[in-house]
Design an enzyme around this catalytic site. Structure first.
Site, PDB file in Angstrom:
ATOM      1  N   ARG A  60      31.052  43.952  26.187  1.00  0.00           N
ATOM      2  CA  ARG A  60      30.847  43.854  24.817  1.00  0.00           C
ATOM      3  C   ARG A  60      30.069  42.577  24.218  1.00  0.00           C
ATOM      4  O   ARG A  60      29.391  42.567  23.303  1.00  0.00           O
ATOM      5  CB  ARG A  60      32.121  44.125  23.955  1.00  0.00           C
ATOM      6  CG  ARG A  60      32.391  45.504  24.099  1.00  0.00           C
ATOM      7  CD  ARG A  60      33.287  46.096  22.913  1.00  0.00           C
ATOM      8  NE  ARG A  60      33.797  47.392  23.253  1.00  0.00           N
ATOM      9  CZ  ARG A  60      35.023  47.450  23.572  1.00  0.00           C
ATOM     10  NH1 ARG A  60      35.863  46.356  23.978  1.00  0.00           N
ATOM     11  NH2 ARG A  60      35.563  48.552  24.000  1.00  0.00           N
ATOM     12  N   VAL A  65      45.461  42.652  45.054  1.00  0.00           N
ATOM     13  CA  VAL A  65      46.743  41.828  45.582  1.00  0.00           C
ATOM     14  C   VAL A  65      46.593  40.507  45.956  1.00  0.00           C
ATOM     15  O   VAL A  65      45.614  40.354  46.932  1.00  0.00           O
ATOM     16  CB  VAL A  65      47.354  42.837  46.809  1.00  0.00           C
ATOM     17  CG1 VAL A  65      48.670  42.211  47.258  1.00  0.00           C
ATOM     18  CG2 VAL A  65      47.738  44.329  46.283  1.00  0.00           C
ATOM     19  N   GLU A 107      49.097  37.548  32.950  1.00  0.00           N
ATOM     20  CA  GLU A 107      48.609  38.819  32.659  1.00  0.00           C
ATOM     21  C   GLU A 107      48.239  38.971  31.059  1.00  0.00           C
ATOM     22  O   GLU A 107      49.037  38.061  30.349  1.00  0.00           O
ATOM     23  CB  GLU A 107      49.562  40.195  33.077  1.00  0.00           C
ATOM     24  CG  GLU A 107      49.608  40.209  34.531  1.00  0.00           C
ATOM     25  CD  GLU A 107      48.119  40.553  35.315  1.00  0.00           C
ATOM     26  OE1 GLU A 107      47.728  41.632  34.921  1.00  0.00           O
ATOM     27  OE2 GLU A 107      47.761  39.744  36.026  1.00  0.00           O
ATOM     28  N   LYS A 149      51.625  45.308  42.817  1.00  0.00           N
ATOM     29  CA  LYS A 149      51.057  44.875  44.199  1.00  0.00           C
ATOM     30  C   LYS A 149      52.040  45.262  45.464  1.00  0.00           C
ATOM     31  O   LYS A 149      51.336  45.559  46.391  1.00  0.00           O
ATOM     32  CB  LYS A 149      50.889  43.434  44.175  1.00  0.00           C
ATOM     33  CG  LYS A 149      49.961  42.567  43.030  1.00  0.00           C
ATOM     34  CD  LYS A 149      50.050  41.213  43.114  1.00  0.00           C
ATOM     35  CE  LYS A 149      49.102  40.842  41.759  1.00  0.00           C
ATOM     36  NZ  LYS A 149      49.249  39.384  41.113  1.00  0.00           N
TER      37      LYS A 149
HETATM   38  N1  HSE Z   1      49.062  37.435  36.468  1.00  0.00           N
HETATM   39  C1  HSE Z   1      48.686  37.478  38.104  1.00  0.00           C
HETATM   40  C2  HSE Z   1      49.286  36.131  38.573  1.00  0.00           C
HETATM   41  C3  HSE Z   1      47.156  37.485  38.038  1.00  0.00           C
HETATM   42  O1  HSE Z   1      49.972  35.351  37.941  1.00  0.00           O
HETATM   43  O2  HSE Z   1      49.573  36.406  39.842  1.00  0.00           O
HETATM   44  C4  HSE Z   1      46.827  37.790  39.426  1.00  0.00           C
HETATM   45  O3  HSE Z   1      47.090  39.257  39.683  1.00  0.00           O
END
Ligand code: HSE
Length: 434
Positions: free
Chosen positions: A45, A130, A188, A203
């Site tokens: 965007r 992962v 995240e 993961k």
């Molecule tokens: N939020 C994730 C972490 C980022 O802290 O590992 C990578 O997947």
């Protein structure tokens, strides 16, 4: 030679890192594939000042990429599971190969995405989903393909590891460290995914499927976060020779698979205990190779881009190879998946760390140890801290191995004792012996 044409949907942290790596290492990558990669279309965007996309076609609507007849590969880096799922399925319908860094998408919708991709004869690669830059899926599905995998245990959330490390080394406060992890771009979009173990569970779901050849079963992962861990627990663990890590553990017990994410006490001398800050590490124990350890950056723009671009290279090399001759999505052929059950947490057996606060009065410890002994739980070590009169007394116990259900029942009874003052902390212990 005709270039491999790639579309990148999403130009956030990982998207811009991917553009930069593809541009900076273009010559070397072309030498590896035998033809160049061209970023032919970007879905975003708004531009991202972290990368230069001059001369590249840009669409605000990412579905333009899915329908672009020019593209060989669509790289999905928009995240989330709603639009991303629709985008990936649309691109598959249009015959595109897919690369994604989206662990939630693969863990929750991977089985359906792979079915659609198989029917259309296209590939789906997700190395970056992962442990960021660590090539752990290729290691499991290809490098260790000779082995019967016994267990996988890993620090697979950088944010959680960063928080635990800062709390232990600098005595910092949980919330303050989390804010820093967000500012550094590790966390995240919803940081509870990091601290409550959901990100790690996504993961672990993927790791377990590739380790054991079982379908993706995210809903069966037992998940516990780190938000209840206190400085007191970190100090007490240290006293007994352990450190607390947030681990994802997948184990083939012979009767089923354990899939669990939880804070774990591990001996200070095992290598995983030295994995600090935002770094990730995954231990894999295979019957032929023995224990192995993979270490590296689990998040961040270019470490994650390293894995994304490796997938693009792999697919670029295989564009002319028949779909059935490529490495299967989960490392095992779709018609040879195992139906091994996932065990409930009550069936898991391990040692425990128990911390509680009690009133300082005669017979309290006797009551606690009687309840433990009635459940067949043997105490390995114990300490009770000296405190001022009328202060709650902290008691910490380490137990021998016992089934989770017995420990749960014992803790319910202990919590009901009048002299037990607050929530009991229970942390599982793993020695990670191969
Ligand atoms: N939020 C994730 C972490 C980022 O802290 O590992 C990578 O997947």
């Amino acid at each position: 030679m005709k270039p491999v044409k790639v579309g990148i949907a999403g130009l956030g942290t990982v998207g811009s890192g991917t553009v930069n790596v593809l541009q900076r290492n273009a010559q070397e990558i072309a030498r590896r594939i035998g033809r160049p990669i061209e970023i032919a279309h970007i879905g975003a965007r708004r531009p991202n000042p972290a990368c230069n996309i001059d001369g590249i076609r840009v669409s605000a609507d990412v579905f333009e990429l899915a329908r672009d007849p020019e593209l060989d590969i669509l790289v999905e880096l928009i995240g989330g599971t709603t639009t991303a799922r629709e985008l990936v399925l649309t691109a598959i319908e249009h015959g595109k190969h897919i690369v994604t860094a989206n662990k939630a998408l693969i863990a929750e919708h991977g089985n359906a995405i792979f079915r659609a991709a198989h029917e259309r004869g296209v590939d789906v690669a997700f190395e970056a989903s992962v442990a960021g830059g660590i090539p752990i899926l290729k290691a499991l599905g290809e490098g260790l393909a000779a082995n019967h995998i016994k267990w996988v245990a890993g620090i697979i959330n950088g944010t959680g590891n960063f928080i635990l490390t800062e709390m232990r080394d600098k005595g910092r406060d949980f919330a303050e460290v989390l804010k820093e992890a967000q500012a550094l771009g590790y966390a995240e979009a919803d940081p509870t995914f990091d601290v409550e173990g959901i990100d790690a569970a996504h993961k672990l779901t993927i790791l377990a499927s590739i380790a054991f050849g079982i379908p993706l079963q995210f809903s069966k992962v037992y998940t516990e976060g780190i938000s209840r861990i206190t400085a007191e627990d970190i100090k007490a663990a240290d006293y007994f020779g352990y450190c607390i890590k947030h681990l994802g553990i997948a184990k083939d017990t012979g009767n089923g698979v354990e899939l669990r994410v939880h804070p774990t006490l591990i001996p200070k001398e095992v290598l995983l205990a030295s994995v600090n800050g935002v770094m990730n590490a995954v231990m894999i124990d295979g019957d032929a190779v023995g224990p192995t350890l993979f270490y590296g950056a689990g998040a961040g723009a270019e470490p994650t881009a390293s894995a994304v671009v490796a997938d693009v290279i792999e697919l670029g090399r295989a564009l002319t190879v028949d779909h059935d001759e490529r490495v299967p999505y989960l490392g095992f052929h779709a018609d040879a998946m195992s139906e091994m059950p996932v065990l409930g947490i009550d069936e898991v057996e391990c040692s425990f760390y128990i911390r509680l606060h009690v009133q300082d009065r005669t017979g309290v410890l006797a009551d606690i140890t009687r309840i433990l002994s009635d459940k067949g739980i043997s105490i390995e070590a114990m300490y009770q801290k000296d405190v001022d009169d009328n202060e709650p007394v902290p008691v910490v116990l380490m137990t021998h191995r016992i089934r989770e259900s017995a420990m749960r029942e014992a803790l319910e009874q202990i919590a009901a004792l009048e002299a037990v003052l607050d929530d009991i902390m229970r942390i599982r212990v793993e020695t990670l012996d191969a």
